[in-house]
Design a protein around this motif. Structure first.
Motif, PDB file in Angstrom:
ATOM      1  N   ASP A  75     132.207  19.174  27.000  1.00 42.43           N
ATOM      2  CA  ASP A  75     133.147  18.177  27.536  1.00 42.43           C
ATOM      3  C   ASP A  75     132.640  16.762  27.304  1.00 42.43           C
ATOM      4  OD1 ASP A  75     134.902  20.120  28.448  1.00 42.43           O
ATOM      5  OD2 ASP A  75     133.968  20.223  30.420  1.00 42.43           O
ATOM      6  N   PHE A  76     131.347  16.566  27.445  1.00 45.11           N
ATOM      7  CA  PHE A  76     130.749  15.248  27.234  1.00 45.11           C
ATOM      8  C   PHE A  76     130.949  14.792  25.792  1.00 45.11           C
ATOM      9  CE2 PHE A  76     127.258  12.332  26.405  1.00 45.11           C
ATOM     10  CZ  PHE A  76     127.295  11.512  27.521  1.00 45.11           C
ATOM     11  N   VAL A  77     130.650  15.678  24.845  1.00 44.30           N
ATOM     12  CA  VAL A  77     130.797  15.355  23.422  1.00 44.30           C
ATOM     13  C   VAL A  77     132.260  15.092  23.083  1.00 44.30           C
ATOM     14  CG1 VAL A  77     130.574  16.277  21.072  1.00 44.30           C
ATOM     15  CG2 VAL A  77     128.706  16.556  22.717  1.00 44.30           C
ATOM     16  N   VAL A  78     133.170  15.894  23.593  1.00 48.57           N
ATOM     17  CA  VAL A  78     134.604  15.693  23.338  1.00 48.57           C
ATOM     18  C   VAL A  78     135.058  14.332  23.877  1.00 48.57           C
ATOM     19  CG1 VAL A  78     136.913  16.510  23.965  1.00 48.57           C
ATOM     20  CG2 VAL A  78     135.194  18.127  23.195  1.00 48.57           C
ATOM     21  N   ALA A  79     134.579  13.948  25.051  1.00 52.84           N
ATOM     22  CA  ALA A  79     134.959  12.656  25.643  1.00 52.84           C
ATOM     23  C   ALA A  79     134.457  11.496  24.785  1.00 52.84           C
ATOM     24  CB  ALA A  79     134.408  12.545  27.057  1.00 52.84           C
ATOM     25  N   GLN A 113     133.681  11.582  21.521  1.00 49.52           N
ATOM     26  CA  GLN A 113     134.410  11.606  20.248  1.00 49.52           C
ATOM     27  C   GLN A 113     135.820  11.047  20.412  1.00 49.52           C
ATOM     28  OE1 GLN A 113     134.003  15.746  19.241  1.00 49.52           O
ATOM     29  NE2 GLN A 113     132.297  15.347  17.845  1.00 49.52           N
ATOM     30  N   SER A 114     136.467  11.389  21.519  1.00 47.96           N
ATOM     31  CA  SER A 114     137.813  10.885  21.787  1.00 47.96           C
ATOM     32  C   SER A 114     137.822   9.363  21.901  1.00 47.96           C
ATOM     33  CB  SER A 114     138.361  11.513  23.068  1.00 47.96           C
ATOM     34  OG  SER A 114     139.617  10.991  23.386  1.00 47.96           O
ATOM     35  N   PHE A 115     136.798   8.821  22.569  1.00 40.70           N
ATOM     36  CA  PHE A 115     136.707   7.366  22.690  1.00 40.70           C
ATOM     37  C   PHE A 115     136.628   6.704  21.312  1.00 40.70           C
ATOM     38  CE2 PHE A 115     133.881   3.663  22.623  1.00 40.70           C
ATOM     39  CZ  PHE A 115     134.684   2.768  23.302  1.00 40.70           C
ATOM     40  N   PHE A 116     135.773   7.239  20.437  1.00 42.15           N
ATOM     41  CA  PHE A 116     135.616   6.624  19.128  1.00 42.15           C
ATOM     42  C   PHE A 116     136.834   6.834  18.233  1.00 42.15           C
ATOM     43  CE2 PHE A 116     131.084   6.627  20.301  1.00 42.15           C
ATOM     44  CZ  PHE A 116     130.824   5.291  20.051  1.00 42.15           C
ATOM     45  N   GLU A 117     137.568   7.914  18.419  1.00 39.34           N
ATOM     46  CA  GLU A 117     138.762   8.152  17.610  1.00 39.34           C
ATOM     47  C   GLU A 117     139.958   7.326  18.085  1.00 39.34           C
ATOM     48  OE1 GLU A 117     139.454  12.360  17.729  1.00 39.34           O
ATOM     49  OE2 GLU A 117     137.682  12.811  16.532  1.00 39.34           O
ATOM     50  N   LYS A 118     140.135   7.222  19.410  1.00 40.29           N
ATOM     51  CA  LYS A 118     141.321   6.573  19.959  1.00 40.29           C
ATOM     52  C   LYS A 118     141.078   5.157  20.465  1.00 40.29           C
ATOM     53  CE  LYS A 118     143.154  11.052  21.126  1.00 40.29           C
ATOM     54  NZ  LYS A 118     143.491  11.999  22.143  1.00 40.29           N
ATOM     55  N   GLY A 119     139.814   4.818  20.750  1.00 38.24           N
ATOM     56  CA  GLY A 119     139.482   3.448  21.154  1.00 38.24           C
ATOM     57  C   GLY A 119     139.704   3.120  22.618  1.00 38.24           C
ATOM     58  N   PHE A 120     139.931   4.107  23.461  1.00 37.04           N
ATOM     59  CA  PHE A 120     140.076   3.829  24.886  1.00 37.04           C
ATOM     60  C   PHE A 120     139.542   4.995  25.706  1.00 37.04           C
ATOM     61  CE2 PHE A 120     143.837   6.309  24.035  1.00 37.04           C
ATOM     62  CZ  PHE A 120     144.047   7.028  25.194  1.00 37.04           C
ATOM     63  N   LEU A 121     139.276   4.708  26.974  1.00 32.76           N
ATOM     64  CA  LEU A 121     138.802   5.725  27.907  1.00 32.76           C
ATOM     65  C   LEU A 121     139.908   6.047  28.906  1.00 32.76           C
ATOM     66  CD1 LEU A 121     135.244   4.333  28.718  1.00 32.76           C
ATOM     67  CD2 LEU A 121     135.771   6.362  27.393  1.00 32.76           C
ATOM     68  N   PRO A 122     140.050   7.295  29.309  1.00 29.92           N
ATOM     69  CA  PRO A 122     141.027   7.636  30.351  1.00 29.92           C
ATOM     70  C   PRO A 122     140.699   6.908  31.652  1.00 29.92           C
ATOM     71  CG  PRO A 122     140.183   9.613  29.289  1.00 29.92           C
ATOM     72  CD  PRO A 122     139.357   8.473  28.797  1.00 29.92           C
ATOM     73  N   LYS A 123     141.707   6.637  32.464  1.00 27.41           N
ATOM     74  CA  LYS A 123     141.520   5.910  33.724  1.00 27.41           C
ATOM     75  C   LYS A 123     140.479   6.561  34.625  1.00 27.41           C
ATOM     76  CE  LYS A 123     146.137   3.914  34.016  1.00 27.41           C
ATOM     77  NZ  LYS A 123     147.363   3.842  34.794  1.00 27.41           N
ATOM     78  N   ILE A 164     137.744   7.958  34.024  1.00 27.78           N
ATOM     79  CA  ILE A 164     136.352   7.731  33.627  1.00 27.78           C
ATOM     80  C   ILE A 164     135.758   6.561  34.402  1.00 27.78           C
ATOM     81  CG2 ILE A 164     134.877   6.997  31.706  1.00 27.78           C
ATOM     82  CD1 ILE A 164     135.758   9.834  31.362  1.00 27.78           C
ATOM     83  N   ASN A 165     136.571   5.570  34.694  1.00 30.92           N
ATOM     84  CA  ASN A 165     136.084   4.351  35.327  1.00 30.92           C
ATOM     85  C   ASN A 165     136.388   4.303  36.821  1.00 30.92           C
ATOM     86  OD1 ASN A 165     134.670   1.982  35.134  1.00 30.92           O
ATOM     87  ND2 ASN A 165     136.474   0.743  34.695  1.00 30.92           N
ATOM     88  N   SER A 166     136.719   5.427  37.443  1.00 31.13           N
ATOM     89  CA  SER A 166     137.030   5.414  38.865  1.00 31.13           C
ATOM     90  C   SER A 166     135.773   5.685  39.687  1.00 31.13           C
ATOM     91  CB  SER A 166     138.109   6.442  39.198  1.00 31.13           C
ATOM     92  OG  SER A 166     137.626   7.729  38.929  1.00 31.13           O
TER      93      SER A 166
END
Length: 65
Positions: free
Chosen positions: A27-31, A33-43, A45-47
């Motif tokens: 899950d950590f690696v997928v998160a 990789q997703s950040f670098f592919e899409k350029g944003f973090l899900p809400k 993550i920062n809560s």
């Protein structure tokens, strides 16, 4: 980095990640990789969840502040 030191405010040490990698690693690696592919973090993550823990046994809630 020392195994018992946290690199940030989340409190998770490198020792924690090493011990739980078989559970959290994918899950950590997928998160990341997703950040670098899409350029944003899900809400989520920062809560933050804040829990106040009294240091005294006789601590009371002060309603007027």
């Amino acid at each position: 980095m020392a195994a018992d030191k946290s690199p940030g405010p989340d409190g998770y040490t490198s020792e924690f990640f090493k011990a739980s990698w078989s559970i959290t690693g994918r899950d950590f690696v997928v998160a990341v990789q997703s950040f670098f592919e899409k350029g944003f973090l899900p809400k989520g993550i920062n809560s933050t969840i804040l829990a106040l823990i009294p240091k005294k046994n006789d601590a009371t809630y002060m309603k007027d502040y």
